[in-house]
Design a protein around this motif. Structure first.
Motif, PDB file in Angstrom:
ATOM      1  N   GLN A 121       0.846  -1.196   0.000  1.00 22.92           N
ATOM      2  CA  GLN A 121       0.000   0.000   0.000  1.00 22.92           C
ATOM      3  C   GLN A 121       0.875   1.237   0.000  1.00 22.92           C
ATOM      4  O   GLN A 121       1.872   1.297   0.728  1.00 22.92           O
ATOM      5  CB  GLN A 121      -0.930   0.005   1.210  1.00 22.92           C
ATOM      6  N   VAL A 173       0.657   5.515   0.215  1.00 28.54           N
ATOM      7  CA  VAL A 173      -0.195   6.649   0.570  1.00 28.54           C
ATOM      8  C   VAL A 173       0.600   7.939   0.387  1.00 28.54           C
ATOM      9  O   VAL A 173       1.602   8.155   1.083  1.00 28.54           O
ATOM     10  CB  VAL A 173      -0.701   6.536   2.017  1.00 28.54           C
ATOM     11  N   TYR A 180       1.237  10.873  -8.362  1.00 28.80           N
ATOM     12  CA  TYR A 180       1.123   9.502  -7.902  1.00 28.80           C
ATOM     13  C   TYR A 180       2.499   8.928  -7.576  1.00 28.80           C
ATOM     14  O   TYR A 180       3.473   9.158  -8.295  1.00 28.80           O
ATOM     15  CB  TYR A 180       0.498   8.622  -8.980  1.00 28.80           C
ATOM     16  N   TRP A 211       0.410   1.304  -6.968  1.00 26.79           N
ATOM     17  CA  TRP A 211       0.173   2.735  -7.101  1.00 26.79           C
ATOM     18  C   TRP A 211      -0.578   3.268  -5.899  1.00 26.79           C
ATOM     19  O   TRP A 211      -1.422   2.583  -5.331  1.00 26.79           O
ATOM     20  CB  TRP A 211      -0.644   3.023  -8.354  1.00 26.79           C
ATOM     21  N   GLN A 255      -3.079   6.497  -4.322  1.00 23.42           N
ATOM     22  CA  GLN A 255      -4.315   7.128  -4.776  1.00 23.42           C
ATOM     23  C   GLN A 255      -4.078   8.512  -5.370  1.00 23.42           C
ATOM     24  O   GLN A 255      -4.964   9.043  -6.049  1.00 23.42           O
ATOM     25  CB  GLN A 255      -5.301   7.234  -3.615  1.00 23.42           C
TER      26      GLN A 255
END
Length: 121
Positions: free
Chosen positions: A3, A5, A92, A111, A113
């Motif tokens: 993940q 962020v 990104y 990737w 968000q």
């Protein structure tokens, strides 16, 4: 599952600076090649900078943007100076578990968000 962020985007006047951050979790961060891309309305996603064993930049940001990583914090950064209205886009962060950091969008498996950067004139 990895993940990513992003944070640090915002509205800024031309000539100003912003620092974007991308925090990673769920994988072996120090083995990943990392990239920053951006996408403006109506345009394709484009490479901004990448870091693995070396760091590379798009010609449009060379000399103004600096990408770095802190493996202890599982975080990459994009320091953006001398911002121009043309830099307005969603930015990104992306990760390539193979360890490369090419300019090709399809090379990256993970990737974030995205974070909006808006530069006013």
């Amino acid at each position: 599952q990895v993940q990513l962020v992003e944070s640090g985007g915002g509205l800024i006047q031309a000539g100003g600076s912003l620092r974007l951050s991308c925090a990673a979790s769920g994988g072996t961060f120090n083995r990943y090649g990392m990239g920053w891309f951006r996408q403006a309305p109506g345009k394709e996603r484009e490479f901004v900078a990448g870091i693995s064993w070396t760091t590379s930049y798009a010609d449009s940001v060379k000399g103004r943007f600096t990408m770095s990583r802190d493996n202890a914090k599982n975080t990459v950064y994009l320091q953006m100076n001398s911002l121009e209205p043309e830099d307005t886009a969603v930015y990104y962060c992306a990760a390539d578990p193979r360890g490369t950091s090419t300019s090709r969008v399809e090379a990256y498996a993970y990737w974030g968000q995205g974070t909006q950067v808006t530069v006013s004139s």
